[in-house]
Design an enzyme around this catalytic site. Sequence first.
Site, short mmCIF file in Angstrom:
data_model
loop_
_atom_site.label_atom_id
_atom_site.label_comp_id
_atom_site.label_asym_id
_atom_site.label_seq_id
_atom_site.Cartn_x
_atom_site.Cartn_y
_atom_site.Cartn_z
N HIS A 157 43.39 39.69 50.07
CA HIS A 157 43.51 41.11 49.85
C HIS A 157 44.03 42.21 49.66
O HIS A 157 43.91 43.25 50.30
CB HIS A 157 41.89 41.38 50.21
CG HIS A 157 41.13 42.22 48.83
ND1 HIS A 157 40.18 42.17 49.12
CD2 HIS A 157 41.78 43.44 47.47
CE1 HIS A 157 39.40 43.09 47.67
NE2 HIS A 157 40.73 44.05 47.07
N ARG A 199 37.81 39.47 42.29
CA ARG A 199 37.70 39.93 43.25
C ARG A 199 36.70 38.15 43.23
O ARG A 199 36.80 37.51 42.72
CB ARG A 199 35.99 40.45 42.64
CG ARG A 199 35.83 41.80 42.74
CD ARG A 199 35.64 42.44 44.55
NE ARG A 199 35.65 43.24 44.21
CZ ARG A 199 36.76 44.88 44.60
NH1 ARG A 199 38.48 43.90 44.64
NH2 ARG A 199 36.74 45.95 44.96
P1 NDP Z 1 39.31 48.63 34.32
O1 NDP Z 1 38.08 48.97 35.06
O2 NDP Z 1 40.04 50.08 34.57
O3 NDP Z 1 39.71 47.29 33.56
C1 NDP Z 1 38.18 46.48 33.50
C2 NDP Z 1 39.35 45.32 32.30
O4 NDP Z 1 38.34 44.71 32.14
C3 NDP Z 1 38.59 45.88 30.67
O5 NDP Z 1 39.64 46.23 30.28
C4 NDP Z 1 37.59 45.79 30.31
O6 NDP Z 1 37.26 45.80 28.96
C5 NDP Z 1 37.24 44.83 30.97
N1 NDP Z 1 36.18 43.49 31.00
C6 NDP Z 1 34.59 44.11 31.77
N2 NDP Z 1 33.58 43.58 31.35
C7 NDP Z 1 34.44 42.41 30.59
C8 NDP Z 1 33.60 41.24 30.30
N3 NDP Z 1 31.89 40.81 30.46
N4 NDP Z 1 34.38 40.38 29.26
C9 NDP Z 1 35.96 40.70 28.85
N5 NDP Z 1 36.38 41.95 29.97
C10 NDP Z 1 35.62 42.78 30.52
O7 NDP Z 1 39.34 48.16 35.85
P2 NDP Z 1 40.87 48.02 36.80
O8 NDP Z 1 42.31 47.65 36.24
O9 NDP Z 1 41.22 49.61 37.28
O10 NDP Z 1 40.63 46.86 37.66
C11 NDP Z 1 40.19 45.83 37.56
C12 NDP Z 1 39.63 44.92 39.22
O11 NDP Z 1 40.88 44.52 39.75
C13 NDP Z 1 38.76 45.95 39.57
O12 NDP Z 1 37.44 45.72 39.50
C14 NDP Z 1 38.58 45.37 41.17
O13 NDP Z 1 38.17 44.17 40.75
C15 NDP Z 1 40.20 44.37 41.12
N6 NDP Z 1 40.89 44.64 42.22
C16 NDP Z 1 41.86 44.05 43.03
C17 NDP Z 1 43.02 44.32 43.78
C18 NDP Z 1 43.43 44.03 45.01
O14 NDP Z 1 43.53 44.80 45.63
N7 NDP Z 1 43.40 42.61 44.72
C19 NDP Z 1 42.76 46.05 44.30
C20 NDP Z 1 41.96 46.79 42.87
C21 NDP Z 1 41.81 46.57 42.01
P3 NDP Z 1 37.15 47.27 28.69
O15 NDP Z 1 38.17 48.38 28.58
O16 NDP Z 1 37.01 46.78 26.97
O17 NDP Z 1 36.56 47.80 29.00
C1 OXD Z 2 39.83 48.06 44.93
C2 OXD Z 2 40.12 46.82 46.26
O1 OXD Z 2 39.00 48.07 44.50
O2 OXD Z 2 41.15 47.20 46.75
O3 OXD Z 2 40.41 48.69 45.24
O4 OXD Z 2 39.97 45.36 46.30
#
Ligand code: NDP
Ligand code: OXD
Length: 306
Positions: free
Chosen positions: A269, A221
């Site tokens: 994006h 993001r």
């Molecule tokens: P998940 O919820 O599966 O994974 C999030 C990860 O971040 C977990 O490992 C979590 O830790 C870690 N995390 C969360 N908060 C913290 C913190 N404060 N400190 C350290 N680690 C933290 O999400 P996804 O992998 O499915 O997606 C990640 C992000 O990718 C989405 O939220 C979205 O913003 C972005 N995205 C972007 C897209 C694009 O096209 N650019 C498309 C899709 C998603 P833990 O494992 O311990 O919970």
């Molecule tokens: C998502 C994205 O969160 O597209 O899936 O960014």
Amino acid sequence: MHITVCLSQQKPEPWQEGLQAALPDATVSVWQPGAAAADYAVVWAPPQAFFDEQPGLKAAFNTGAGVDALLSLRVAPSTRLVRLDDAGMSVQMAEFACHAVIRHFRELDAYEADVREGRWSYRKPRARADFPVGVMGLGVLGERVARALTVFDFPVHGWSRSPKTIDGVRCHAGEAQLDTFLSSCRVLVNLLPLTPQTQDILNRRTLGLLRPGGYLVNLARGAHLVDEDLLALLDSGHLAGAALDVFRTEPLPAGHGFWNHPKITLTPHTSARTLREESIAQIARKIAALQRGEPVAGEVDRQRGY
Ligand code: NDP
Ligand code: OXD
């Protein structure tokens, strides 16, 4: 069972038709203000009025992985929020992240510029050992990216909230290990969710901990990154470049310093797109599971913020 579809930035009709075909016993409609109460919703960035009018929803399914926009709305506590759980995104993220890292490591932009000017020139091969890559966020997407990077023999580090074990990846966890993680890396790939804890996490201090000549790949993001801090670190030479797929304001406003910056590669994006068929199949399976009273993967923990 009534399912309502409320999507901004995507056409709702193909979702309505796909869900109807997958769940023939349900009534699936596109939401309009004043519509009848539904049991389930399929949403992307709906207006606040949507949730105000639908307080009885059992669950709302987000058509993306990130739920920051959804969590900025008032939603009845009884409505479960469910995000996409991969649905074809992790392979896209892995190919995109590996491409960005390899493009930088192999200096492919410099080769392209040379070739365009008719120069047949070589650069000294760089050592992989000098390009440790860190992946922030080891969830559905980050873990797949970290594993994919190990295939190319980069030293790979990962950082998450809770401790993890991933073959070939040196895993760090929690605030206490953030600085050690960052100072171990030269290339940083961000795949964190946007929460109050992670907003602005890519700033002058944290990016300054990367090894000199660092490179940022932001795929999560725009609000994770303090734009001016990135520009300052690129100008000072501490960072060699950045590949940015996400921005504080999207589309990136005309005149923003990221447009045409010689050290920044931009994409709109697009690193992992929502794939409609896979997503509809996943949501339909989850609605059927919830109807049977079974748990589903990808339920959002509102306290945690992801
Ligand atoms: P998940 O919820 O599966 O994974 C999030 C990860 O971040 C977990 O490992 C979590 O830790 C870690 N995390 C969360 N908060 C913290 C913190 N404060 N400190 C350290 N680690 C933290 O999400 P996804 O992998 O499915 O997606 C990640 C992000 O990718 C989405 O939220 C979205 O913003 C972005 N995205 C972007 C897209 C694009 O096209 N650019 C498309 C899709 C998603 P833990 O494992 O311990 O919970
Ligand atoms: C998502 C994205 O969160 O597209 O899936 O960014």
